[in-house]
Every structure is written in C-alpha cells, then in structure tokens.
Design a protein around this motif. Structure first.
Motif, PDB file in Angstrom:
ATOM      1  N   SER A 130       0.828  -1.214   0.000  1.00 30.56           N
ATOM      2  CA  SER A 130       0.000   0.000   0.000  1.00 30.56           C
ATOM      3  C   SER A 130       0.865   1.267   0.000  1.00 30.56           C
ATOM      4  O   SER A 130       0.418   2.331  -0.429  1.00 30.56           O
ATOM      5  CB  SER A 130      -0.936   0.004   1.200  1.00 30.56           C
ATOM      6  N   SER A 178      -2.943   2.826  -7.286  1.00 30.93           N
ATOM      7  CA  SER A 178      -2.798   2.211  -5.969  1.00 30.93           C
ATOM      8  C   SER A 178      -3.868   1.145  -5.750  1.00 30.93           C
ATOM      9  O   SER A 178      -3.593   0.041  -5.251  1.00 30.93           O
ATOM     10  CB  SER A 178      -2.888   3.297  -4.902  1.00 30.93           C
ATOM     11  N   ALA A 179      -5.100   1.455  -6.159  1.00 34.52           N
ATOM     12  CA  ALA A 179      -6.181   0.469  -6.020  1.00 34.52           C
ATOM     13  C   ALA A 179      -5.857  -0.790  -6.821  1.00 34.52           C
ATOM     14  O   ALA A 179      -6.038  -1.918  -6.340  1.00 34.52           O
ATOM     15  CB  ALA A 179      -7.502   1.080  -6.482  1.00 34.52           C
ATOM     16  N   ALA A 204       1.836   3.788  -3.223  1.00 36.94           N
ATOM     17  CA  ALA A 204       1.106   4.991  -3.628  1.00 36.94           C
ATOM     18  C   ALA A 204       1.964   6.246  -3.489  1.00 36.94           C
ATOM     19  O   ALA A 204       1.807   7.201  -4.261  1.00 36.94           O
ATOM     20  CB  ALA A 204      -0.163   5.132  -2.793  1.00 36.94           C
ATOM     21  N   VAL A 221      -2.662   8.319  -9.358  1.00 36.33           N
ATOM     22  CA  VAL A 221      -2.184   7.601  -8.177  1.00 36.33           C
ATOM     23  C   VAL A 221      -3.290   6.799  -7.501  1.00 36.33           C
ATOM     24  O   VAL A 221      -3.049   5.663  -7.049  1.00 36.33           O
ATOM     25  CB  VAL A 221      -1.497   8.562  -7.181  1.00 36.33           C
ATOM     26  N   ASP A 222      -4.511   7.310  -7.430  1.00 32.34           N
ATOM     27  CA  ASP A 222      -5.564   6.608  -6.698  1.00 32.34           C
ATOM     28  C   ASP A 222      -5.921   5.289  -7.377  1.00 32.34           C
ATOM     29  O   ASP A 222      -5.990   4.236  -6.728  1.00 32.34           O
ATOM     30  CB  ASP A 222      -6.804   7.491  -6.561  1.00 32.34           C
ATOM     31  N   ASP A 223      -6.168   5.357  -8.690  1.00 30.04           N
ATOM     32  CA  ASP A 223      -6.556   4.134  -9.392  1.00 30.04           C
ATOM     33  C   ASP A 223      -5.381   3.159  -9.507  1.00 30.04           C
ATOM     34  O   ASP A 223      -5.568   1.940  -9.476  1.00 30.04           O
ATOM     35  CB  ASP A 223      -7.108   4.476 -10.780  1.00 30.04           C
ATOM     36  N   PRO A 233      -0.877  12.314  -9.347  1.00 28.61           N
ATOM     37  CA  PRO A 233      -2.127  12.311 -10.130  1.00 28.61           C
ATOM     38  C   PRO A 233      -1.914  12.162 -11.636  1.00 28.61           C
ATOM     39  O   PRO A 233      -2.787  11.648 -12.342  1.00 28.61           O
ATOM     40  CB  PRO A 233      -2.750  13.670  -9.783  1.00 28.61           C
TER      41      PRO A 233
END
Lengths: 123, 123
Positions: A25, A51-52, A28, A47-49, A33
């Motif tokens: 985790s 990391s997911a 990230a 970064v959000d997608d 972005p």
C-alpha cells in the motif's frame, strides 16, 4: 552523469520492489495524479486508481527477484528498464516479467513514477 | 489523446522493425546525437555509434515478431514498450525479447528515439 543515473535507477528499483513485496500500500507514495500504469495491457491513470489496482492484484504474498536493471537519462528524468521473475506462494514456477519506469524529479529533490509499464514474459 | 498515443506507438513499432529486418542501415534516421541505446547492458551514446552497433550485430538476416505494444504519453514525448521474438536463420528457436523506446517530437512534426533499451528474455 550516467553513473549517477545508474545509481538512481538501482536505488529506485530496490526501494520499489521492497515496498511491493513488504508493504504494497506504500507504493502509492511513488505515484502522482499524472502517473500512468499499463499492467498487462490495462491502462490506469492517476495515483488513486494505480494504488487500487496494485492492492487488488489476486495475490497477497509475492517476491520479486531482479535479473537486470538498465537506466538512462531522458528528457526531464530517468528511464529504468527491469527484468526479473515474480515468485508467488501458490505457483511452483517463477513468472518472468519485464517492467519500465519513467522517473521524473520532484520539487523536493526526489523522483516520482510518471510512467510504469508491466508485462509478464510468456513463451 | 491516449488513442493518438497508441497510434503513434503502433506506427513507430511497425516502421522500426520493418527497417530493422529489411534495411537496417536506415535505422540511423530514427536517432539523433543525443540518443542512447542500451543493448544487452552495453550503453551506447549518439546516432553514429548506435548505428554502427546495430549494423555490426552478428547476424544479417532476422525477423522480429511483435507480441505486445504498450504506449503512454510522457514528459515531452511517448514511451513505447514492446515484447516479441526475434527469429534468426541459424537458430531453431525464437529468441524472446523486450524493448522500450522514449520517442521525442522533432521540429518537423515527427519523432526520434531519445532512449532505446533492448534485452533478450532468458529463463
């Protein structure tokens, strides 16, 4: 100059796969972005997608064994090309992979991953 | 935007390996004095030395068969990641390879290869 590039590339690779194998985790923190990941042909932006995606891969434990690291300075950053194998607990054989990163300097004097392309090597 | 990137990447890859397999000396037109090639770990700088290296590879005939092409926009250009196999006349088996390019736009509206990293995939 290019020795410095190799040092940055090698240090990044150690850090990246250490996090991947021990604290996924935290990866990230290496993306922003604007970052892009193409994972086995699937293109993921930001970064959000990213990391997911990394946290939802269908395995918890894994170990990356690095075979080669090639780094070059590039427009505004460093490109790093990695080959190695991925060991999963339920798999008898290692999975060979290749991965490339384009690292861009941050204002803080570090680097982030602008581009990340991962492929398993079949055949 | 990213569709355009895929189109540029795919068109470049077709062109690059067509020249490599049919008119290898013409590959020089795709590099510039700032270009870098890392070929199986050997780092080579500049269009002249890169062209010499490509033309002195220990085989005349070859055929590249492309398996995957992944392209992303990147700082000032496009990164392209290729996997495939290389067929040599004297080799019974194909050699698997991975290669990445960082393409930078030229003033003439085309692209040149700033970074090129090639690795055979063993194991």
């Amino acid at each position: 100059m290019e020795e410095q590039v190799d040092l940055v590339g090698n240090t990044f690779v150690d850090h990246y796969y250490h996090l991947f194998d021990n604290d996924r985790s935290s990866l990230a923190s290496l993306y922003q972005p604007s970052s892009m990941l193409t994972f086995e042909g699937q293109k993921i932006l930001g970064v959000d997608d990213i990391s997911a995606k990394l946290n939802q891969l269908p395995f918890d434990q894994c170990r990356h064994i690095i075979s080669t690291i090639d780094s070059q300075s590039s427009a505004g950053g460093i490109v790093v090309f990695v080959s190695g194998s991925l060991q999963l607990p339920e798999e008898e054989h290692h999975l060979r992979f290749s991965q490339m990163f384009h690292l861009i300097p941050t204002l803080q004097g570090s680097f982030f991953v602008q581009n990340d392309i991962f492929r398993l090597n079949y055949g």
